[in-house]
Design an enzyme around this catalytic site. Structure first.
Site, PDB file in Angstrom:
ATOM      1  CB  SER A   1      51.841  28.886  17.848  1.00  0.00           C
ATOM      2  OG  SER A   1      51.207  28.899  19.310  1.00  0.00           O
TER       3      SER A   1
ATOM      4  CG  HIS B   1      38.823  28.766  17.012  1.00  0.00           C
ATOM      5  ND1 HIS B   1      39.614  29.296  17.696  1.00  0.00           N
ATOM      6  CD2 HIS B   1      39.109  28.128  16.103  1.00  0.00           C
ATOM      7  CE1 HIS B   1      40.697  29.320  16.790  1.00  0.00           C
ATOM      8  NE2 HIS B   1      40.594  28.649  15.892  1.00  0.00           N
TER       9      HIS B   1
END
Length: 205
Positions: free
Chosen positions: A47, A139
Site C-alpha cells: 500500500s 484488526h
C-alpha cells in the site's frame, strides 16, 4: 493523468487488491498536493508503494506508520504467519527490512517517511493536518479503535479517510474495520464516498 506504478509492486507481499490500490492512488492525488498522506499498517510496503507513487506525482509524501512486529494474525501459529519475516535471533516478526528493500527498489525513498512505532505512540503528539489517512493496522477491536481515534481527527476538511477490510458479513472477515467505518459515518465528521471491494473511502466534512 496516469500514474506509473513501481515495477516491483506485484511481487510485494501484502493483502491489498489492485483495484483498492488504484483507489488509494486516485484519492491521494486528489487530496495530497498540499498535505501529506499517512498510512497505519505498512507491512512489506504494498500500500505504501501505491500511496508514494501518487504522492510523488503531486510533490507530496506519505508517512508510513508500523511497528513492523506483525499484527495478531501474523504471529507464529496464526493464519497469516510468514516464516520468512520471522527474526529467529530476536524471536519476533520483523517486516521492516523487506519494507525498506521494496521502497528502495521502487525508487520511492524520497517520498516515504517510515515511522517505526505503534500507532498509538506515533499519534500521541501528532500535529500535522493530513490529506489522506489509510487505516490498515491490527484488526482487533482495540487496535482498530486506537487507529481511528488516533488519526481520523487529523484528516483535514475535504480530505479522505480510507479503511481497509470492510466485511459486512461476519463470516467473511473480522468486524473491527467496519465498526470504525460505521463509527466515522455516525460521528458527523465524515461522509461516505464509495466502497471499492473491501476498501471504504470517507470524506472529511
Amino acid at each position: 493523468m496516469t500514474i506509473a506504478l513501481p515495477a516491483n509492486i506485484d511481487s510485494v507481499k501484502g493483502f491489498l487488491d489492485k483495484e483498492e490500490g488504484q483507489a488509494l492512488v486516485e484519492y491521494a492525488r486528489a487530496a495530497c498536493a498540499k498535505l501529506p498522506a499517512l498510512e497505519v499498517g505498512s507491512y512489506c510496503g504494498k500500500s505504501t508503494l501505491y500511496l508514494a507513487a501518487a504522492c510523488q506525482s503531486v510533490g507530496s509524501i506519505v508517512y508510513a506508520v508500523d511497528h513492523h512486529r506483525g499484527s495478531e494474525e501474523h504471529q507464529p501459529g496464526e493464519e497469516y504467519h510468514d516464516p520468512v519475516l520471522f527474526d529467529s535471533q530476536a524471536q519476533k516478526m520483523d517486516s521492516f527490512r523487506e519494507f525498506r528493500a521494496n521502497i528502495d527498489a521502487a525508487g520511492l525513498t524520497d517520498s516515504v517517511v517510515p515511522i517505526v512505532a505503534t500507532s498509538a505512540v506515533a499519534a500521541k503528539m501528532w500535529q500535522t493536518p493530513l490529506g489522506l489517512v489509510f487505516i490498515d493496522g491490527g484488526h482487533s477491536e482495540a487496535a482498530a479503535q486506537a487507529d481511528y481515534h488516533g488519526w481520523a481527527r487529523h484528516v483535514a476538511p475535504g480530505g479522505f479517510l480510507a479503511i481497509h477490510d470492510l466485511f459486512p458479513n461476519p463470516e467473511e472477515g473480522g468486524q473491527a474495520p467496519i465498526n470504525i467505518w460505521r463509527q466515522a459515518q455516525a460521528s458527523g465528521l465524515f461522509e461516505s464516498v464509495e466502497v471499492r471491494k473491501t476498501l471504504g473511502i470517507l470524506r472529511r466534512i
